[in-house]
Motif scaffolding. Structure first.
Motif, mmCIF file in Angstrom:
data_model
loop_
_atom_site.group_PDB
_atom_site.id
_atom_site.type_symbol
_atom_site.label_atom_id
_atom_site.label_comp_id
_atom_site.label_asym_id
_atom_site.label_seq_id
_atom_site.Cartn_x
_atom_site.Cartn_y
_atom_site.Cartn_z
ATOM 1 N N THR A 1 23.700 -7.766 87.084
ATOM 2 C CA THR A 1 23.273 -7.734 88.486
ATOM 3 C C THR A 1 22.789 -6.371 88.947
ATOM 4 O O THR A 1 22.192 -6.270 90.019
ATOM 5 C CB THR A 1 24.421 -8.173 89.415
ATOM 6 N N ARG B 1 26.205 -0.238 99.872
ATOM 7 C CA ARG B 1 27.041 -0.809 98.808
ATOM 8 C C ARG B 1 26.331 -1.998 98.186
ATOM 9 O O ARG B 1 25.772 -2.836 98.879
ATOM 10 C CB ARG B 1 28.390 -1.238 99.397
ATOM 11 N N ASN B 2 26.349 -2.059 96.868
ATOM 12 C CA ASN B 2 25.657 -3.129 96.130
ATOM 13 C C ASN B 2 24.193 -3.237 96.567
ATOM 14 O O ASN B 2 23.642 -4.334 96.666
ATOM 15 C CB ASN B 2 26.368 -4.470 96.318
ATOM 16 N N LYS C 1 24.775 -3.927 89.810
ATOM 17 C CA LYS C 1 25.782 -3.306 90.679
ATOM 18 C C LYS C 1 26.379 -2.095 89.968
ATOM 19 O O LYS C 1 26.726 -2.174 88.786
ATOM 20 C CB LYS C 1 26.883 -4.319 90.990
ATOM 21 N N ASN D 1 25.488 -12.032 93.952
ATOM 22 C CA ASN D 1 25.767 -10.686 94.477
ATOM 23 C C ASN D 1 27.222 -10.247 94.279
ATOM 24 O O ASN D 1 27.499 -9.074 94.091
ATOM 25 C CB ASN D 1 25.352 -10.576 95.947
ATOM 26 N N GLN E 1 31.708 0.087 91.481
ATOM 27 C CA GLN E 1 31.832 -0.998 92.453
ATOM 28 C C GLN E 1 32.157 -2.319 91.762
ATOM 29 O O GLN E 1 32.915 -3.144 92.283
ATOM 30 C CB GLN E 1 30.540 -1.123 93.250
ATOM 31 N N ALA E 2 31.583 -2.531 90.574
ATOM 32 C CA ALA E 2 31.797 -3.781 89.852
ATOM 33 C C ALA E 2 33.239 -3.917 89.373
ATOM 34 O O ALA E 2 33.833 -4.994 89.430
ATOM 35 C CB ALA E 2 30.831 -3.873 88.675
ATOM 36 N N GLU F 1 35.239 -4.855 92.224
ATOM 37 C CA GLU F 1 35.115 -6.285 92.500
ATOM 38 C C GLU F 1 36.054 -7.094 91.610
ATOM 39 O O GLU F 1 36.695 -8.052 92.057
ATOM 40 C CB GLU F 1 33.672 -6.749 92.289
ATOM 41 N N ALA G 1 27.678 -5.102 86.004
ATOM 42 C CA ALA G 1 26.684 -4.028 86.098
ATOM 43 C C ALA G 1 25.432 -4.361 85.290
ATOM 44 O O ALA G 1 24.303 -4.141 85.746
ATOM 45 C CB ALA G 1 27.303 -2.709 85.608
ATOM 46 N N THR H 1 19.050 -6.945 92.317
ATOM 47 C CA THR H 1 19.355 -7.829 91.194
ATOM 48 C C THR H 1 18.126 -8.551 90.666
ATOM 49 O O THR H 1 18.031 -8.825 89.467
ATOM 50 C CB THR H 1 20.437 -8.845 91.601
ATOM 51 N N PRO I 1 23.201 1.634 86.694
ATOM 52 C CA PRO I 1 24.472 1.038 87.141
ATOM 53 C C PRO I 1 25.630 1.299 86.184
ATOM 54 O O PRO I 1 26.785 1.125 86.564
ATOM 55 C CB PRO I 1 24.142 -0.458 87.230
#
Length: 487
Positions: free
Chosen positions: A96, A281-282, A98, A155, A102-103, A106, A93, A330, A319
């Motif tokens: 980038t 998303r992202n 994000k 990404n 979501q991070a 990931e 986060a 980003t 984020p």
């Protein structure tokens, strides 16, 4: 560990040791605040050569580890990634932009990918069968290639690297990794999980720095047997061309421009609820992101209204806030590229249905509103070049032939999506779409156990699933002819 500490004390990972780079330090920027996160010294060409030498020497150590022990090491690494998912997600986060939810997701998906290949390490099967001569045998062995160079963008800095590291290590190879500098700290933290899991010295090497210093050194060295690259189409072409000089094996996961076909019988409410978060998303910085939406003319007005309403309900913000749906892009250049695409479309007569500008509430950061465009000319840049940002297009269609021709018009063939309640329409559409990954009534394009990749300008090779490990193995045929007087 904080990013400043990671940058200062870690940096490069070569032959089992963390060290600083040899080039002048460069600042890492927080894309949400435009404030430096710290500084890192990039690796120079000499350090890249050291990393290659270390990986080449470590081949013997990796070959000495049985498949079951490689499996155990990968399982341990997966467990560490999962345990550290919250900390890893926060690094993603910060570096980038994000959203942290979501991070963390990931990071969890990365652990699943490594865990999947922990099983695959024990399932590299050869063959044994009768030869043409009675009593003799034909044997087929699968063996590691050797040194693998892995190139990873920013990404999905955790997942994309895990999907390369896991099969390469499961097959018994060694690695030299060149990540994107924008996610340097995130990458270091992931490598630390593998180091702490106990992989042999030199089996995993990390070099962070400028592509001009790192890429030619890796590509020109004959000790590097394979390159696995995820990135843009133009850079992918260069990598393929450079690989020819030393005949390296190459896997390419390149760009996309995914079409979405919404048939007249689709569940409109379900589609709108999935499409807004799926598209943004992202911040749309996803190679499989849905970008070109084609809606049957009979439902176009209703779909457009509900899609815009669902998009306006998304929250743009920090984020690090759990409530955020969209963080910043980003890099500044990505935001500038999206602005340019919107300006190009509007100057050609397109209408902005929502978004189209930087959010008024954010004074700093590379933020851009989630944006829908319609009434575009066919030569608009956004319809022909991958937007890779929070930008989607809406158009209508009347016949299947028409929409399939438009969906397949571009040279990209990574992902596509179809929404319908009809099994017959599903098969009729899917069979004609040119894409390596197709979602039907879903925008989920990738899981640990399924193959991911494309064709045409979107590359070749697959990551994930039961076939991915084959790209990291060589085939050896042994013809065992027994002497007549053999015991």
């Amino acid at each position: 560990m904080e990013l400043q500490d990671l940058y200062a004390t870690h940096g490069q990972f070569i032959d089992g040791a963390w060290r600083s780079g040899s080039e002048e330090a460069c600042e890492m920027i927080n894309p949400a605040t435009e404030v430096p996160l710290g500084a890192i010294k990039p690796a120079g060409a000499a350090q890249v050569t050291e990393a290659i030498a270390a990986a080449y020497a470590a081949r013997a150590s990796m070959r000495a580890i049985t498949a079951w022990n490689r499996s155990a090491l990968l399982r341990r690494a997966a467990a560490l990634i999962d345990e550290r998912a919250e900390a890893l997600g926060r690094l993603v986060a910060l570096e980038t932009g994000k959203p942290v939810r979501q991070a963390v997701g990931e990071a969890k998906a990365s652990a699943e990918s490594v865990d999947w290949f922990a099983d695959e390490a024990r399932r590299v099967f050869g063959l044994s069968y009768e030869s043409r001569v009675k009593g003799d045998r034909y044997l087929v062995h699968m063996e590691p290639l050797g040194v693998v160079a892995a190139f990873v963008p920013w990404n999905f800095p955790l997942l994309l690297l895990a999907r390369k590291m896991a099969p390469a290590l499961a097959a018994g190879n060694t690695l030299v990794i060149r990540p994107s500098s924008e996610a340097a700290g995130t990458t270091m933290a992931l490598i630390k999980c593998f180091e702490d899991a106990g992989f042999p010295k030199g089996s995993i090497n990390l070099v962070i720095g400028r592509p001009a210093e790192i890429t030619p050194t890796l590509m020109n060295d004959p000790r590097v047997a394979k390159v696995s690259f995820t990135g843009s189409v133009p850079i992918g072409r260069q990598i393929v061309e450079q690989s020819a000089a030393t005949l390296k094996r190459v896997s390419m996961e390149l760009g996309g421009h995914a079409p979405v076909i919404v048939h007249a019988d689709a569940d409109i409410d379900a589609f709108a609820a999935l499409a807004a978060p799926g598209k943004f998303r992202n911040a749309g910085q996803v190679c499989a992101s849905p970008t070109r939406f084609y809606v049957h003319e009979s439902i176009a007005d209703e779909v457009g209204a509900k899609l815009v309403a669902a998009t306006r309900a998304l929250r743009v913000g920090s984020p690090l806030d759990d409530a955020t749906d969209l963080g910043p892009l980003t890099t500044r250049r990505r935001r500038d590229a999206i602005e340019k695409m919107v300006d190009d479309a509007v100057s050609g007569g397109a209408r902005v249905l929502s978004g189209g500008a930087r959010p008024r509430a954010t004074e700093r950061g590379y933020f851009f509103e989630p944006t829908w465009l319609t009434d575009l000319r066919s030569d608009a840049a956004v319809l022909n070049d991958e937007p890779f940002g929070p930008l989607g297009t809406l158009a209508t269609f009347s016949t299947l032939d028409e929409v399939v021709a438009e969906a397949n018009r571009l040279p990209f063939a990574l992902a596509a999506y179809v929404f319908t309640r009809s099994l017959a329409k599903t098969h009729a559409t899917v069979d004609r779409l040119e894409a390596g990954v197709i979602g039907v009534n879903t925008f989920v394009a990738s899981t640990a156990e399924t193959p991911f990749g494309g064709s045409k300008d979107s590359g070749f090779g697959r990551e994930g699933g039961p076939h991915a490990i084959r790209d990291y193995l060589d085939t050896k045929f042994v013809n065992v002819a027994m002497p007549a007087d053999a015991d």
